[in-house]
Design an enzyme around this catalytic site. Structure first.
Site, PDB file in Angstrom:
ATOM      1  N   LYS A 151     -12.359  -1.843   6.976  1.00  0.00           N
ATOM      2  CA  LYS A 151     -11.282  -3.153   8.036  1.00  0.00           C
ATOM      3  C   LYS A 151     -11.582  -3.106   8.973  1.00  0.00           C
ATOM      4  O   LYS A 151     -12.153  -3.984   9.589  1.00  0.00           O
ATOM      5  CB  LYS A 151     -10.052  -2.551   7.282  1.00  0.00           C
ATOM      6  CG  LYS A 151      -9.079  -1.792   6.121  1.00  0.00           C
ATOM      7  CD  LYS A 151      -9.264  -3.533   5.679  1.00  0.00           C
ATOM      8  CE  LYS A 151      -8.816  -3.085   4.001  1.00  0.00           C
ATOM      9  NZ  LYS A 151      -7.821  -2.773   3.328  1.00  0.00           N
TER      10      LYS A 151
ATOM     11  N   ASP B 109      -1.941   6.481   6.432  1.00  0.00           N
ATOM     12  CA  ASP B 109      -3.009   5.540   5.857  1.00  0.00           C
ATOM     13  C   ASP B 109      -3.149   5.068   7.413  1.00  0.00           C
ATOM     14  O   ASP B 109      -2.242   3.575   7.621  1.00  0.00           O
ATOM     15  CB  ASP B 109      -2.146   4.680   4.407  1.00  0.00           C
ATOM     16  CG  ASP B 109      -3.441   3.580   4.127  1.00  0.00           C
ATOM     17  OD1 ASP B 109      -4.309   3.705   4.984  1.00  0.00           O
ATOM     18  OD2 ASP B 109      -3.342   3.284   3.320  1.00  0.00           O
TER      19      ASP B 109
ATOM     20  N   TRP C 113       0.397  -1.498  -0.256  1.00  0.00           N
ATOM     21  CA  TRP C 113       0.228   0.181  -0.040  1.00  0.00           C
ATOM     22  C   TRP C 113       1.207   0.919  -0.232  1.00  0.00           C
ATOM     23  O   TRP C 113       0.948   2.428  -0.719  1.00  0.00           O
ATOM     24  CB  TRP C 113      -0.683  -0.021   1.405  1.00  0.00           C
ATOM     25  CG  TRP C 113      -2.130  -0.913   0.854  1.00  0.00           C
ATOM     26  CD1 TRP C 113      -1.703  -2.422   1.922  1.00  0.00           C
ATOM     27  CD2 TRP C 113      -3.113  -1.542   0.147  1.00  0.00           C
ATOM     28  NE1 TRP C 113      -3.347  -2.899   1.836  1.00  0.00           N
ATOM     29  CE2 TRP C 113      -3.447  -2.466   0.387  1.00  0.00           C
ATOM     30  CE3 TRP C 113      -3.320  -0.787  -1.399  1.00  0.00           C
ATOM     31  CZ2 TRP C 113      -4.336  -2.770  -0.333  1.00  0.00           C
ATOM     32  CZ3 TRP C 113      -4.093  -1.552  -1.753  1.00  0.00           C
ATOM     33  CH2 TRP C 113      -5.036  -2.316  -2.072  1.00  0.00           C
TER      34      TRP C 113
HETATM   35  C1  LIG Z   1      -7.010  -1.539   1.788  1.00  0.00           C
HETATM   36  C2  LIG Z   1      -6.198  -1.120   2.237  1.00  0.00           C
HETATM   37  C3  LIG Z   1      -6.313   0.154   0.785  1.00  0.00           C
HETATM   38  C4  LIG Z   1      -6.968  -0.301  -0.131  1.00  0.00           C
HETATM   39  O1  LIG Z   1      -8.280   0.420   0.311  1.00  0.00           O
HETATM   40  P1  LIG Z   1      -9.732   0.750  -0.986  1.00  0.00           P
HETATM   41  O2  LIG Z   1     -10.764   0.725   0.438  1.00  0.00           O
HETATM   42  O3  LIG Z   1      -9.424  -0.360  -1.817  1.00  0.00           O
HETATM   43  O4  LIG Z   1      -8.373   1.832  -1.579  1.00  0.00           O
HETATM   44  C5  LIG Z   1      -5.178   1.418   1.593  1.00  0.00           C
HETATM   45  N1  LIG Z   1      -4.316   0.794   3.124  1.00  0.00           N
HETATM   46  C6  LIG Z   1      -4.400  -0.400   3.665  1.00  0.00           C
HETATM   47  C7  LIG Z   1      -3.584  -0.221   4.347  1.00  0.00           C
HETATM   48  C8  LIG Z   1      -5.080  -1.035   3.051  1.00  0.00           C
HETATM   49  O5  LIG Z   1      -5.351  -2.066   4.050  1.00  0.00           O
END
Ligand SMILES: *Cc1c(COP(=O)(O)O)cnc(C)c1O
Length: 360
Positions: free
Chosen positions: A195, A171, A101
């Site tokens: 998540k 993030d 990511w």
């Molecule tokens: C799942 C995830 C993403 C991507 O998320 P989307 O909403 O599908 O764009 C980005 N960063 C992390 C840490 C993730 O777990």
């Protein structure tokens, strides 16, 4: 009806109480005679939903008044572009690469400016967090970027990097609301909610006010400008209303559990059951350096791909679902987010013990 223990990395398990409440309110939300997905986002009922959700999130995280909370769309991945478009005044940013990511975010930022990858753990398949106490932070960097919990590899920053005064952007998709956080250490905290908080389709951005400006990169679309959404209190256009409503319910649920300190305690207790088992198992082994282990995502392997596949299949038959590791890593991964009950982790470990006896 029977529910399984769902170890999916995302979209992931939600608290059963929240789902039941939403089900009960489906046809008639609080006497409005309609469901939340049918009502105007300008209605009084929805206004109360979004203001209450924001206030509850502010209470949970202790978000100071000089930070805005935005409920946006486009997933975490859209932030990979929105962050540089809005923050790259000098067109320079530093990225710490701890997994796919962060890698994707850095690659996207490269479309807009110079990206310095100032640390990486790719040399050992992202199985650890690099020492970030004294990195070569660029003098002209607009921000330093991290992915705080690496969903795929199961690592977590236990200490934030020393950004040498630069704005920290994080993030937190897969560790959102899993433990207390000091918001003042960040310029931007963001995450997709699917998540640990709610249904896919909502991304929450917590951003310090001085970073919200009209001075964005030329050509930045109105919809991708933080100021648009900050000025309109996340109601510039139709927001992902039903998703925000569920997030609000999850915030209330976390409050009722005792807040983020209580979540952390629960999460540590759950993760310990699994890590303790992995540490003494003769068949399974964790893939992450112990000090950097995530409380949320726990990858493990047997070392034999056929046996891994057999495990995933038999676990599913036993009501333990979505344990297959990420397609880029293989093996297994148990995601044990806030809503995964302690009993679910115990059931997983019991199953692993049995599988070990049968297959060793
Ligand atoms: C799942 C995830 C993403 C991507 O998320 P989307 O909403 O599908 O764009 C980005 N960063 C992390 C840490 C993730 O777990």
């Amino acid at each position: 009806m029977s529910r399984v223990y769902n170890f999916s990395a995302g979209p992931a398990v939600l608290p059963e109480e929240v789902l039941k409440e939403a089900a009960a309110e489906m046809l008639d939300y609080k006497g409005t005679g309609m469901s939340v997905m049918e009502m105007s986002h300008r209605s009084k009922a929805f206004e109360e939903i979004i203001t209450t959700a924001e206030q509850d999130l502010r209470d949970l995280m202790g978000i100071p008044d000089n930070y805005k909370v935005l409920f946006l769309q486009g997933g975490a991945s859209q932030q990979f572009a929105m962050i540089p478009m809005n923050l790259m005044k000098n067109r320079v940013a530093d990225y710490i690469i701890t997994g796919q990511w962060a890698k994707k975010a850095a690659k996207e930022a490269e479309k807009y400016g110079k990206v310095n990858r100032i640390a990486s753990s790719e040399d050992k398949t992202f199985s650890y967090i690099p020492d970030c106490s004294d990195l070569p932070v660029s003098g002209d960097a607009d921000y330093v970027y991290i992915c705080e919990n690496n969903t795929i590899y199961g690592t977590k920053f236990k200490e934030l990097p020393n950004t040498k005064g630069k704005t920290l952007v994080a993030d937190v998709s897969s560790c959102f609301l899993s433990e207390p956080v000091d918001v003042t250490k960040y310029g931007v905290i963001y995450g997709g909610v699917q998540k640990n908080i709610g249904p896919a389709g909502v991304v929450i951005v917590i951003i310090r006010e001085d970073l919200i400006t009209e001075d964005v990169l030329p050509g930045t679309p109105t919809m991708l400008t933080y100021k648009t959404h900050a000025d309109a209190k996340s109601l510039y256009n139709t927001p992902p209303a039903y998703g925000i409503y569920i997030c609000g319910k999850v915030f209330k649920w976390i409050k009722a559990q005792g807040g983020l300190a209580a979540m952390k305690e629960r999460n540590e207790k759950k993760a310990k059951v699994l890590y303790d088992f992995l540490d003494q198992s003769r068949l399974f082994k964790g893939t992450v350096v112990p000090k950097d282990r995530s409380l949320m995502n726990v990858p493990f392997v047997t070392g034999n791909a056929d046996l891994d596949a057999k495990f995933v299949k038999e676990a599913k038959e036993a009501g333990l679902e979505n344990l297959k590791g990420h397609r880029t890593v293989g093996g297994m991964r148990a995601s044990i987010y806030n809503a995964m009950p302690y009993e679910g982790v115990v059931a997983l470990v019991d199953f692993m013990k049995k599988f070990e006896e049968e297959n060793l």
